[in-house]
Motif scaffolding. Sequence first.
Motif, PDB file in Angstrom:
ATOM      1  N   THR A 288      36.652  25.990  33.593  1.00  0.00           N
ATOM      2  CA  THR A 288      36.640  27.417  33.250  1.00  0.00           C
ATOM      3  C   THR A 288      37.638  27.688  32.120  1.00  0.00           C
ATOM      4  O   THR A 288      38.517  26.872  31.836  1.00  0.00           O
TER       5      THR A 288
ATOM      6  N   GLN B 220      40.574  30.095  30.459  1.00  0.00           N
ATOM      7  CA  GLN B 220      41.604  31.099  30.748  1.00  0.00           C
ATOM      8  C   GLN B 220      41.999  31.794  29.441  1.00  0.00           C
ATOM      9  O   GLN B 220      42.364  31.135  28.463  1.00  0.00           O
TER      10      GLN B 220
ATOM     11  N   ASP C 113      44.818  38.356  28.636  1.00  0.00           N
ATOM     12  CA  ASP C 113      44.207  39.648  28.274  1.00  0.00           C
ATOM     13  C   ASP C 113      45.179  40.460  27.412  1.00  0.00           C
ATOM     14  O   ASP C 113      46.123  41.071  27.917  1.00  0.00           O
TER      15      ASP C 113
ATOM     16  N   VAL D 160      48.192  39.516  32.286  1.00  0.00           N
ATOM     17  CA  VAL D 160      47.046  39.185  33.143  1.00  0.00           C
ATOM     18  C   VAL D 160      46.242  38.091  32.442  1.00  0.00           C
ATOM     19  O   VAL D 160      45.942  38.206  31.253  1.00  0.00           O
TER      20      VAL D 160
ATOM     21  N   LEU E  46      42.698  36.120  32.344  1.00  0.00           N
ATOM     22  CA  LEU E  46      41.301  36.155  32.797  1.00  0.00           C
ATOM     23  C   LEU E  46      40.845  34.722  33.031  1.00  0.00           C
ATOM     24  O   LEU E  46      41.184  33.827  32.249  1.00  0.00           O
ATOM     25  N   ASP E  47      40.080  34.507  34.085  1.00  0.00           N
ATOM     26  CA  ASP E  47      39.510  33.179  34.335  1.00  0.00           C
ATOM     27  C   ASP E  47      37.993  33.323  34.222  1.00  0.00           C
ATOM     28  O   ASP E  47      37.369  33.954  35.067  1.00  0.00           O
ATOM     29  N   LEU E  48      37.422  32.777  33.148  1.00  0.00           N
ATOM     30  CA  LEU E  48      36.023  33.080  32.817  1.00  0.00           C
ATOM     31  C   LEU E  48      35.121  31.864  33.019  1.00  0.00           C
ATOM     32  O   LEU E  48      35.486  30.743  32.644  1.00  0.00           O
TER      33      LEU E  48
ATOM     34  N   GLY F 274      31.239  36.798  29.797  1.00  0.00           N
ATOM     35  CA  GLY F 274      32.645  37.142  29.973  1.00  0.00           C
ATOM     36  C   GLY F 274      33.434  36.905  28.696  1.00  0.00           C
ATOM     37  O   GLY F 274      34.308  37.702  28.323  1.00  0.00           O
TER      38      GLY F 274
ATOM     39  N   ALA G 263      35.235  39.674  26.287  1.00  0.00           N
ATOM     40  CA  ALA G 263      36.664  39.551  25.947  1.00  0.00           C
ATOM     41  C   ALA G 263      36.865  39.634  24.429  1.00  0.00           C
ATOM     42  O   ALA G 263      37.829  40.239  23.950  1.00  0.00           O
TER      43      ALA G 263
ATOM     44  N   ALA H 268      40.348  41.468  24.114  1.00  0.00           N
ATOM     45  CA  ALA H 268      41.199  40.783  25.096  1.00  0.00           C
ATOM     46  C   ALA H 268      41.679  39.472  24.472  1.00  0.00           C
ATOM     47  O   ALA H 268      42.805  39.034  24.696  1.00  0.00           O
TER      48      ALA H 268
END
Length: 345
Positions: free
Chosen positions: A19, A21, A24, A33, A35-37, A42, A46, A51
């Motif tokens: 995944t 990361q 953000d 923060v 994000l784990d996409l 996603g 972003a 993001a």
Amino acid sequence: MPMSLPATIAWSGDHETGTLQLLDQTLLPHEVVVLDLDTAEGVIDAIVRLAVRGAPAIGVAAAYGLVLGTRRALTAGGTFATAIREQADRLVAARPTAVNLAWAVERCVAAASDLQELLREARLIHSEDEAACAGMGCHGAPLVPEGGTVLTHCNTGRLATAGDGTALAVLFAAWREGRRFRVLADETRPLLQGARLTALELAVEGIPTEVICDGAAAGLMARGEIQLVLTGSDRVAANGDFANKVGTYPLALAAAAHDVPFYVVAPLSTFDASLRSGAEIPIEERDATEVTAIAGHELAPAGIGARNPAFDCTPAHLVTGIVTEAGILRPPFVESIKAALLVGR
Ligand code: MRU
């Protein structure tokens, strides 16, 4: 204020289950923060809402997004070639101005015939950008005047790249070498990348920094308070005209009027030799509400119209030099850019 930041972009795992990361950046400097996409949707979201932002960073993020999108598309059947092409077209459409996005995605499409090769290419683009940042820092550091004041615009640091940055990499390298100077960071309306992100990165590094309104820069140059302007770029045309965050062109005009050296700092992945001049660079127009409101707080009368070009284009004759990982390019840029791209790519 956070005194250290997680990686702007990281990939964990292999091509089958890994995944992406992304830090953000819309929440900085107040909230950290990550994000784990695991989908291309996603990643596109972003990129669209900034993001992840900054030309080299969106190229690297999109390359990993292509892994995620192609992997998901293959579970529904079809060939690798069809799946990667469809996902590439969707990712490239996310933002139009920074050429790094299309450059990274098309490089992956050309290099990969399966998911494993695709992830390998994305990782290579990631590590090459890190190295390019180090190169730009090294070549540009001698330009920073000891005891002087440097003006910069938008955010061009670790948050905008996979390494130390472009223009900010030059400042970080000069600071590490022991040069002492001050930085003025344009706040960079409308989304305040200068006030929120550049000020944060420079503060974390301990470099004396003050934020100014974008409109203050020319007056400070006229008073002799700025000795150097350093900006990044989202796309450099074959003749040296370049696009960067809106507000860069007026800085270059003011710098020329007051004999302040104006340098662009950009990796070779930001050059687009297929465009003869800046007139051909597509300029992203973003939602008008970014201009009429700040952080969700409405400023303008309800219903008023607004224009929001996210970038502007600066003609090459206003540019003193372009710092790349291959060295500093000087006018005439048509020749110096052609030579750098022949050797460097
Ligand atoms: O809209 P953004 O925040 O992506 O704009 C970023 C810039 O304009 C930077 O100056 C540019 O990407 C080059 S620096 C890495």
